[in-house]
Enzyme design. Sequence first.
Site, PDB file in Angstrom:
ATOM      1  N   GLY A  84       0.843  -1.203   0.000  1.00 40.35           N
ATOM      2  CA  GLY A  84       0.000   0.000   0.000  1.00 40.35           C
ATOM      3  C   GLY A  84       0.866   1.235   0.000  1.00 40.35           C
ATOM      4  O   GLY A  84       2.088   1.163   0.092  1.00 40.35           O
ATOM      5  N   GLY A  86       2.727   3.486   1.475  1.00 39.83           N
ATOM      6  CA  GLY A  86       3.332   3.698   2.788  1.00 39.83           C
ATOM      7  C   GLY A  86       3.898   5.099   2.930  1.00 39.83           C
ATOM      8  O   GLY A  86       4.159   5.575   4.023  1.00 39.83           O
ATOM      9  N   LYS A 106       4.739  11.670  -3.254  1.00 44.43           N
ATOM     10  CA  LYS A 106       5.553  10.587  -2.693  1.00 44.43           C
ATOM     11  C   LYS A 106       6.432  11.190  -1.612  1.00 44.43           C
ATOM     12  O   LYS A 106       7.114  12.193  -1.858  1.00 44.43           O
ATOM     13  CB  LYS A 106       6.400   9.992  -3.811  1.00 44.43           C
ATOM     14  CG  LYS A 106       7.142   8.735  -3.426  1.00 44.43           C
ATOM     15  CD  LYS A 106       7.642   8.046  -4.698  1.00 44.43           C
ATOM     16  CE  LYS A 106       8.321   6.738  -4.396  1.00 44.43           C
ATOM     17  NZ  LYS A 106       8.690   6.056  -5.652  1.00 44.43           N
ATOM     18  N   ASP A 118       9.142   5.398   7.553  1.00 45.32           N
ATOM     19  CA  ASP A 118       8.891   6.726   8.117  1.00 45.32           C
ATOM     20  C   ASP A 118       7.979   7.587   7.238  1.00 45.32           C
ATOM     21  O   ASP A 118       7.715   8.733   7.548  1.00 45.32           O
ATOM     22  CB  ASP A 118      10.219   7.465   8.357  1.00 45.32           C
ATOM     23  CG  ASP A 118      11.071   7.540   7.090  1.00 45.32           C
ATOM     24  OD1 ASP A 118      10.543   7.250   6.002  1.00 45.32           O
ATOM     25  OD2 ASP A 118      12.258   7.884   7.199  1.00 45.32           O
ATOM     26  N   GLY A 119       7.544   7.026   6.105  1.00 41.31           N
ATOM     27  CA  GLY A 119       6.635   7.772   5.239  1.00 41.31           C
ATOM     28  C   GLY A 119       7.305   8.834   4.391  1.00 41.31           C
ATOM     29  O   GLY A 119       6.649   9.578   3.670  1.00 41.31           O
ATOM     30  N   ARG A 169       3.975  13.791  -8.424  1.00 42.81           N
ATOM     31  CA  ARG A 169       4.091  13.139  -9.724  1.00 42.81           C
ATOM     32  C   ARG A 169       2.727  12.926 -10.371  1.00 42.81           C
ATOM     33  O   ARG A 169       1.692  12.904  -9.694  1.00 42.81           O
ATOM     34  CB  ARG A 169       4.850  11.824  -9.620  1.00 42.81           C
ATOM     35  CG  ARG A 169       4.046  10.692  -9.040  1.00 42.81           C
ATOM     36  CD  ARG A 169       4.843   9.382  -9.068  1.00 42.81           C
ATOM     37  NE  ARG A 169       4.085   8.306  -8.445  1.00 42.81           N
ATOM     38  CZ  ARG A 169       4.614   7.168  -8.030  1.00 42.81           C
ATOM     39  NH1 ARG A 169       5.898   6.935  -8.161  1.00 42.81           N
ATOM     40  NH2 ARG A 169       3.846   6.244  -7.480  1.00 42.81           N
ATOM     41  N   ASP A 245       3.594  -4.988  -7.485  1.00 45.29           N
ATOM     42  CA  ASP A 245       3.053  -3.734  -6.947  1.00 45.29           C
ATOM     43  C   ASP A 245       3.648  -2.529  -7.673  1.00 45.29           C
ATOM     44  O   ASP A 245       3.222  -1.403  -7.440  1.00 45.29           O
ATOM     45  CB  ASP A 245       3.322  -3.621  -5.438  1.00 45.29           C
ATOM     46  CG  ASP A 245       4.783  -3.812  -5.087  1.00 45.29           C
ATOM     47  OD1 ASP A 245       5.335  -4.874  -5.414  1.00 45.29           O
ATOM     48  OD2 ASP A 245       5.391  -2.888  -4.516  1.00 45.29           O
ATOM     49  N   ASN A 246       4.630  -2.761  -8.526  1.00 46.83           N
ATOM     50  CA  ASN A 246       5.202  -1.654  -9.304  1.00 46.83           C
ATOM     51  C   ASN A 246       4.793  -1.718 -10.766  1.00 46.83           C
ATOM     52  O   ASN A 246       5.398  -1.059 -11.610  1.00 46.83           O
ATOM     53  CB  ASN A 246       6.736  -1.660  -9.185  1.00 46.83           C
ATOM     54  CG  ASN A 246       7.207  -1.274  -7.793  1.00 46.83           C
ATOM     55  OD1 ASN A 246       6.483  -0.622  -7.049  1.00 46.83           O
ATOM     56  ND2 ASN A 246       8.396  -1.686  -7.428  1.00 46.83           N
ATOM     57  N   ASP A 255       7.206   3.942 -10.440  1.00 50.43           N
ATOM     58  CA  ASP A 255       7.892   3.550  -9.215  1.00 50.43           C
ATOM     59  C   ASP A 255       9.360   3.269  -9.489  1.00 50.43           C
ATOM     60  O   ASP A 255       9.865   2.165  -9.305  1.00 50.43           O
ATOM     61  CB  ASP A 255       7.205   2.354  -8.555  1.00 50.43           C
ATOM     62  CG  ASP A 255       6.224   2.831  -7.488  1.00 50.43           C
ATOM     63  OD1 ASP A 255       5.942   4.043  -7.445  1.00 50.43           O
ATOM     64  OD2 ASP A 255       5.748   2.000  -6.701  1.00 50.43           O
TER      65      ASP A 255
END
Length: 474
Positions: A84, A86, A106, A118-119, A169, A245-246, A255
């Site tokens: 997900g 993150g 992002k 840490d996001g 983006r 996931d990419n 990504d």
Amino acid sequence: MFPLLPHAFAELSEDFHTRQNWEGFDNPFVVTENLDLKNELGINNLCDQQLLNIFNGTEKIESLKPLSMVYSGHQFGQYVEQLGDGRGLLLGQMSSNSGLIDIHLKGAGKTPYSRFGDGRAVLRSVIREYLCGEAMHALSIPTSRALMIIGSDEMVIREKSESAAILARTAKTHIRFGSFEYFHYNNQPENVKALADFCIDQYPTYFSSATAAYEDFFRVIVERTASMIAHWQACGFNHGVMNTDNMSILGETFDYGPYGFMEDYLPSYVCNHSDHQGRYAFKNQPYIGLWNCSALGHALSSLISEEAQGEILQTYEEIFQNTLAQLFRKKLGLEKNQSEDATLIQGLLDIMESEKLDYTNTFRNLTQGLTNKTTPELDSDIAKSWIISFQERHTKEVLSVDKKLISMHQVNPKFILRNYMAQEAIDAAEDSDFSKLETLIVVLTNPFEELEEHQKFANKSPAWAKDLEISCSS
Ligand code: AMP
Ligand code: MG
């Protein structure tokens, strides 16, 4: 006014996303903004500071419904139950000449999907993503593109302490193969269906021909993936992390992590130093693309029979091969399709491999082989005999030499993004000097021009750059 609308994805149930706000920086500043893309999106009336205020969250657009998306995916062949956004946030969408465009941040802070992260994103990785999106776009390869990099004085820990940054983006979609896998493996076929219906409804230019809706939906994804990867192979691009996931369902490259443009031609090239097995090596990309499509097919098995999936997956190889052959023919300046072309192309690749030739420069300089000049790359005996077959093959073409030279220079770039170039721009940017980044943007957005003043960027990497290691850490 920024014509940014709440994303339609926000209307899907909470199973699909978490709505949330985000954390900008205390002292944000513009590292770079994409004027070209602003023009395309028709938002050049907004100055960089206005955009920064929106992306940093300093100025709120109340109507937006920002959200982080849930997905899962196969990472290096292993299924991971929940990934997900993150550190990602889908801010909204806007319409453009080429349909709806997602605006995504992002590095905008923690989300429920951050796990141990840490996001944040580091300046190094967002610069790499920005540059590669522009480079790929200029090479006519479908890709996400960045609109702005926001820098900060916030430090985050990776292998060392690094500056945090936010990348704003654009992409046609942020729905990935892994978005479907998440619902399939959680036994929620109704959500697999809801997501497929959502895609068919949102992206009619892609999925409009849907007569047998879900089969055609999958067929289009398979087609676009095969075509995207053929384009990667033709320009020597190694993605590095082709996890499901990419993989965008609309066949856009996105990504960007530890990617690399191959320099000396080496089919076993692996750009990602964390990929010890070489799963995502350059030569494996076509096969992994198919593997990923079959993983998606599996996730759609509540909608599409195994038999129909198998039939659709079988189209992948032909689309890939035909697209790549067509791209190679263009690179060689050939318009006609002749049976001996595959041998001719393979012959050149074999020479490049055994003589460790620079992939980009060998193609760029092929025009000299047509005008009987010696090329710096192809001067061994075997290469000279290849040039003779190349010239013979060209006698079957109708275009004048001049026209061939022009068309070859329009498809064989002089400039690609060599890792050391990105690294130099990053090192300078970390010292608050963004001039190298700006220069690179000029070079990479004009890859087919001669740009004599930037000649050094067409040379092979300097010796110090051979040991540059690019890993997943970002
Ligand atoms: P990526 O390798 O960037 O495709 O990321 C793989 C997964 O890890 C995604 O779910 C990301 O959102 C998550 N991720 C990567 N870096 C971070 C981070 N610094 N904080 C939170 N999540 C992250
Ligand atoms: Mg990712």
